[in-house]
Design a protein around this motif. Sequence first.
Motif, short mmCIF file in Angstrom:
data_model
loop_
_atom_site.label_atom_id
_atom_site.label_comp_id
_atom_site.label_asym_id
_atom_site.label_seq_id
_atom_site.Cartn_x
_atom_site.Cartn_y
_atom_site.Cartn_z
N LEU A 36 0.81 -1.21 0.00
CA LEU A 36 0.00 0.00 0.00
C LEU A 36 0.85 1.27 0.00
N ALA A 37 2.14 1.15 0.20
CA ALA A 37 3.03 2.31 0.17
C ALA A 37 3.42 2.68 -1.26
N ILE A 38 3.11 1.84 -2.22
CA ILE A 38 3.48 2.10 -3.61
C ILE A 38 2.72 3.32 -4.12
N THR A 39 3.45 4.27 -4.69
CA THR A 39 2.80 5.46 -5.26
C THR A 39 2.83 5.45 -6.77
N GLY A 40 3.60 4.55 -7.35
CA GLY A 40 3.67 4.45 -8.80
C GLY A 40 4.37 3.16 -9.20
N ASP A 53 7.46 11.43 -9.12
CA ASP A 53 7.47 11.12 -7.69
C ASP A 53 8.82 10.61 -7.16
N ALA A 54 9.89 10.75 -7.95
CA ALA A 54 11.20 10.27 -7.49
C ALA A 54 12.30 11.12 -8.12
N PRO A 55 13.35 11.42 -7.36
CA PRO A 55 14.46 12.17 -7.93
C PRO A 55 15.31 11.30 -8.85
N GLY A 56 16.01 11.93 -9.78
CA GLY A 56 16.96 11.22 -10.61
C GLY A 56 16.39 10.68 -11.90
#
Length: 85
Positions: A36-40, A53-56
């Motif tokens: 459930l922590a998955i955002t993508g 939703d993530a750097p790099g």
Amino acid sequence: MTVQEDRDIDRTGFVREWERWHRRKEEVLAGPHGFLAITGLHWLSPEPARFDDAPGAWSSTAEGVVVDLADGEELTLDGTVVRGR
């Protein structure tokens, strides 16, 4: 073959054990690394790609996942701040 009578079945114990198992499963799913922590969900390719939703810039190589972090970008991996590649 014999049919087990209702009085021989511990329904209360079964329900209690199942509820305990279900609570533990939900705790794992809702944990910081649970499903459930998955955002993508993004499939990586050899071509670097950026995600909102993530750097790099993320890519996949024969050696594994690679992330190239631009100036000012960083990630924390096992408590260690990572910069660069």
